[in-house]
Design a protein around this motif. Structure first.
Motif, PDB file in Angstrom:
ATOM      1  N   ARG A   1     -22.139  10.400 -23.320  1.00 28.26           N
ATOM      2  CA  ARG A   1     -21.293  10.311 -22.194  1.00 28.26           C
ATOM      3  C   ARG A   1     -20.550  11.293 -21.747  1.00 28.26           C
ATOM      4  N   GLU A   2     -19.869  11.883 -22.737  1.00 29.81           N
ATOM      5  CA  GLU A   2     -19.079  12.943 -22.213  1.00 29.81           C
ATOM      6  C   GLU A   2     -19.743  14.123 -21.461  1.00 29.81           C
ATOM      7  N   ARG A   3     -20.958  14.378 -22.235  1.00 28.85           N
ATOM      8  CA  ARG A   3     -21.895  15.557 -21.496  1.00 28.85           C
ATOM      9  C   ARG A   3     -22.121  15.118 -20.131  1.00 28.85           C
ATOM     10  N   LEU A   4     -22.716  13.713 -19.905  1.00 26.14           N
ATOM     11  CA  LEU A   4     -22.922  13.500 -18.576  1.00 26.14           C
ATOM     12  C   LEU A   4     -21.678  13.535 -17.532  1.00 26.14           C
ATOM     13  N   ARG A   5     -20.613  13.184 -17.893  1.00 26.06           N
ATOM     14  CA  ARG A   5     -19.290  13.512 -17.353  1.00 26.06           C
ATOM     15  C   ARG A   5     -19.200  14.742 -16.895  1.00 26.06           C
ATOM     16  N   ARG A   6     -19.376  15.722 -17.820  1.00 26.44           N
ATOM     17  CA  ARG A   6     -19.013  16.972 -17.549  1.00 26.44           C
ATOM     18  C   ARG A   6     -20.047  17.587 -16.529  1.00 26.44           C
TER      19      ARG A   6
ATOM     20  N   ARG B   1     -17.965   6.352 -12.267  1.00 27.01           N
ATOM     21  CA  ARG B   1     -17.735   5.125 -12.972  1.00 27.01           C
ATOM     22  C   ARG B   1     -19.128   4.324 -11.924  1.00 27.01           C
ATOM     23  N   PHE B   2     -19.358   4.524 -10.774  1.00 26.45           N
ATOM     24  CA  PHE B   2     -20.382   4.102  -9.959  1.00 26.45           C
ATOM     25  C   PHE B   2     -21.640   4.408 -10.633  1.00 26.45           C
ATOM     26  N   PHE B   3     -21.818   5.459 -10.965  1.00 25.92           N
ATOM     27  CA  PHE B   3     -23.214   5.746 -11.759  1.00 25.92           C
ATOM     28  C   PHE B   3     -23.388   5.058 -13.186  1.00 25.92           C
ATOM     29  N   LEU B   4     -22.250   5.189 -14.023  1.00 25.01           N
ATOM     30  CA  LEU B   4     -22.585   4.500 -15.371  1.00 25.01           C
ATOM     31  C   LEU B   4     -22.525   3.159 -15.090  1.00 25.01           C
ATOM     32  N   ARG B   5     -21.872   2.385 -14.084  1.00 24.02           N
ATOM     33  CA  ARG B   5     -22.172   0.882 -13.982  1.00 24.02           C
ATOM     34  C   ARG B   5     -23.425   0.738 -13.447  1.00 24.02           C
TER      35      ARG B   5
ATOM     36  N   PHE C   1     -26.249   2.268 -13.350  1.00 22.90           N
ATOM     37  CA  PHE C   1     -27.280   2.435 -14.598  1.00 22.90           C
ATOM     38  C   PHE C   1     -27.185   1.806 -15.534  1.00 22.90           C
ATOM     39  N   LEU C   2     -26.247   1.335 -16.086  1.00 25.40           N
ATOM     40  CA  LEU C   2     -25.810   0.519 -17.447  1.00 25.40           C
ATOM     41  C   LEU C   2     -25.358  -1.003 -17.157  1.00 25.40           C
ATOM     42  N   GLY C   3     -24.953  -1.044 -16.064  1.00 23.45           N
ATOM     43  CA  GLY C   3     -24.661  -2.471 -15.764  1.00 23.45           C
ATOM     44  C   GLY C   3     -23.183  -2.945 -16.324  1.00 23.45           C
ATOM     45  N   GLU C   4     -22.494  -1.762 -16.866  1.00 20.26           N
ATOM     46  CA  GLU C   4     -21.180  -2.000 -17.408  1.00 20.26           C
ATOM     47  C   GLU C   4     -20.092  -2.109 -16.719  1.00 20.26           C
ATOM     48  N   THR C   5     -19.157  -3.110 -16.524  1.00 20.05           N
ATOM     49  CA  THR C   5     -18.265  -3.130 -15.582  1.00 20.05           C
ATOM     50  C   THR C   5     -16.863  -2.539 -16.108  1.00 20.05           C
TER      51      THR C   5
ATOM     52  N   ARG D   1     -31.217  -2.476  -6.876  1.00 19.53           N
ATOM     53  CA  ARG D   1     -30.319  -3.063  -8.025  1.00 19.53           C
ATOM     54  C   ARG D   1     -29.244  -2.216  -8.575  1.00 19.53           C
ATOM     55  N   PHE D   2     -29.599  -0.641  -8.711  1.00 21.93           N
ATOM     56  CA  PHE D   2     -28.820   0.246  -8.936  1.00 21.93           C
ATOM     57  C   PHE D   2     -27.647   0.396  -8.089  1.00 21.93           C
ATOM     58  N   PHE D   3     -27.637   0.331  -6.928  1.00 25.27           N
ATOM     59  CA  PHE D   3     -26.529   0.375  -5.807  1.00 25.27           C
ATOM     60  C   PHE D   3     -25.732  -0.803  -6.224  1.00 25.27           C
ATOM     61  N   LEU D   4     -26.144  -2.192  -6.103  1.00 20.05           N
ATOM     62  CA  LEU D   4     -25.525  -3.307  -6.304  1.00 20.05           C
ATOM     63  C   LEU D   4     -24.713  -3.339  -7.652  1.00 20.05           C
ATOM     64  N   ARG D   5     -25.405  -3.154  -8.562  1.00 16.87           N
ATOM     65  CA  ARG D   5     -24.647  -2.757  -9.892  1.00 16.87           C
ATOM     66  C   ARG D   5     -23.671  -1.741  -9.856  1.00 16.87           C
ATOM     67  N   GLY D   6     -24.042  -0.700  -9.418  1.00 15.67           N
ATOM     68  CA  GLY D   6     -22.857   0.288  -9.454  1.00 15.67           C
ATOM     69  C   GLY D   6     -21.511  -0.171  -8.708  1.00 15.67           C
ATOM     70  N   PHE D   7     -21.968  -0.652  -7.492  1.00 19.19           N
ATOM     71  CA  PHE D   7     -20.881  -1.072  -6.646  1.00 19.19           C
ATOM     72  C   PHE D   7     -20.145  -2.352  -7.025  1.00 19.19           C
ATOM     73  N   LEU D   8     -20.627  -3.348  -7.691  1.00 22.85           N
ATOM     74  CA  LEU D   8     -20.016  -4.476  -7.553  1.00 22.85           C
ATOM     75  C   LEU D   8     -20.051  -4.676  -9.163  1.00 22.85           C
ATOM     76  N   GLY D   9     -20.549  -4.019 -10.091  1.00 21.27           N
ATOM     77  CA  GLY D   9     -20.547  -4.111 -11.530  1.00 21.27           C
ATOM     78  C   GLY D   9     -21.212  -5.334 -12.065  1.00 21.27           C
TER      79      GLY D   9
END
Lengths: 198, 198
Positions: free
Chosen positions: A83-88, A188-192, A194-198, B188-196
């Motif tokens: 995750r840190e590598r991706l952030r960088r 934040r947008f990308f990780l959410r 991709f992973l669906g984490e809020t 899916r990626f966009f909606l997740r990323g944006f809304l979590g």
């Protein structure tokens, strides 16, 4: 052109100036005479240094990939936590795009059609290496996540590249959103996403 | 060029062919003579139809924005449910980018630097209108969401545009990922990323 005995540095100086001329006039619109004039060489002198117009474009793109390697990849490679590598990677790549001192990169991103044959293949191989590194980092991030990903690491890598490479079209460093805010929001947008984490 | 009495259709035909020439040779590299030859007009005849090379580029971009309006915006405008409208926008815009019959759009996306003054402002105003529509749709989607957004609707709109507009650089219609899969994954990626939301 400043006199220097270091051939690599001299080539990079030519590349920087030529990239600006190509950027202003387009690859097809800029003549070798235009570039020689901007660099402060005779046309014969320019040909002596770079061989041909095609080769010059290749050298600019190659230099652009060197910059990417030196400022983004080499630093990210040393980070073991995914995750840190991706952030960088995200922060470094964004910085490369939004800072206008690296106009070469903009040329790379747009003039790839102008390069033919083996020179084109060499640049594409370097781009592919970068994409694979990004993709494998994203895949590693995924293994530590709690939910299944929304999309494959490969599609995620390309989506991320699009988000970042498109910045030059609209983002202004002196605008409302600071680079730091942009990096945080995109990460934040990308990780959410991709992973669906809020 | 096929003979036709409809001036708008005739102009569009010229634009389609000229866009292909600009795409192949670059805006600066293509001469009006090249374009006249491709269209099947004399150079004088081409000037009669389009006025100038600048004006021709403007007409191509304007036609590109017409296509965006007709195939994406007009259909999305009729959809009152925000998520459904956003889905339609994403699917429509992706379709526009990945289908090569609309090369004009590619030119628009890249040659904007070549257009100057009021003509450039007119195209930028049309682009801005599209971005605002996208942004307001995203903002509407957000109001029905359970969690706060990861990023502002404006940044989200630009991130989405980057993801989609960058597709022409790597996505192949005959590759491993079908257009339908791409649309679903990106949405899916966009909606997740944006809304979590997972």
């Amino acid at each position: 052109m400043a006199h220097t005995r270091d051939p690599k540095r001299q080539l990079r100086e030519i590349c920087s100036i030529a990239a600006r001329v190509f950027y202003d006039k387009g690859y097809d619109g800029a003549s070798m005479q235009d570039i020689a004039g901007a660099v402060g060489l005779t046309k014969a002198g320019l040909y002596h240094h770079v061989g041909s117009k095609d080769r010059l474009l290749f050298e600019i793109m190659n230099y652009g990939m060197d910059i990417l390697d030196e400022t983004v990849l080499s630093k990210a490679r040393g980070i073991s936590e995914p995750r840190e590598r991706l952030r960088r990677l995200i922060a470094g790549h964004i910085d490369l795009i939004v800072r206008t001192r690296n106009r070469e990169i903009t040329v790379i991103l747009h003039e790839n059609r102008s390069l033919k044959g083996p020179l084109r293949s060499k640049i594409n191989a370097r781009k592919l290496e970068y994409i694979r590194f990004l993709e494998s980092t994203i895949a590693e991030v995924q293994t530590s996540a709690s939910s299944p990903p929304a999309i494959t690491p490969r599609l995620a890598a390309f989506a991320l590249l699009g988000m970042i490479n498109w910045l030059y079209q609209w983002y202004k460093l002196d605008g409302k959103v600071t680079e730091e805010e942009l990096v945080q929001a995109y990460t934040r947008f990308f990780l959410r996403g991709f992973l669906g984490e809020t």
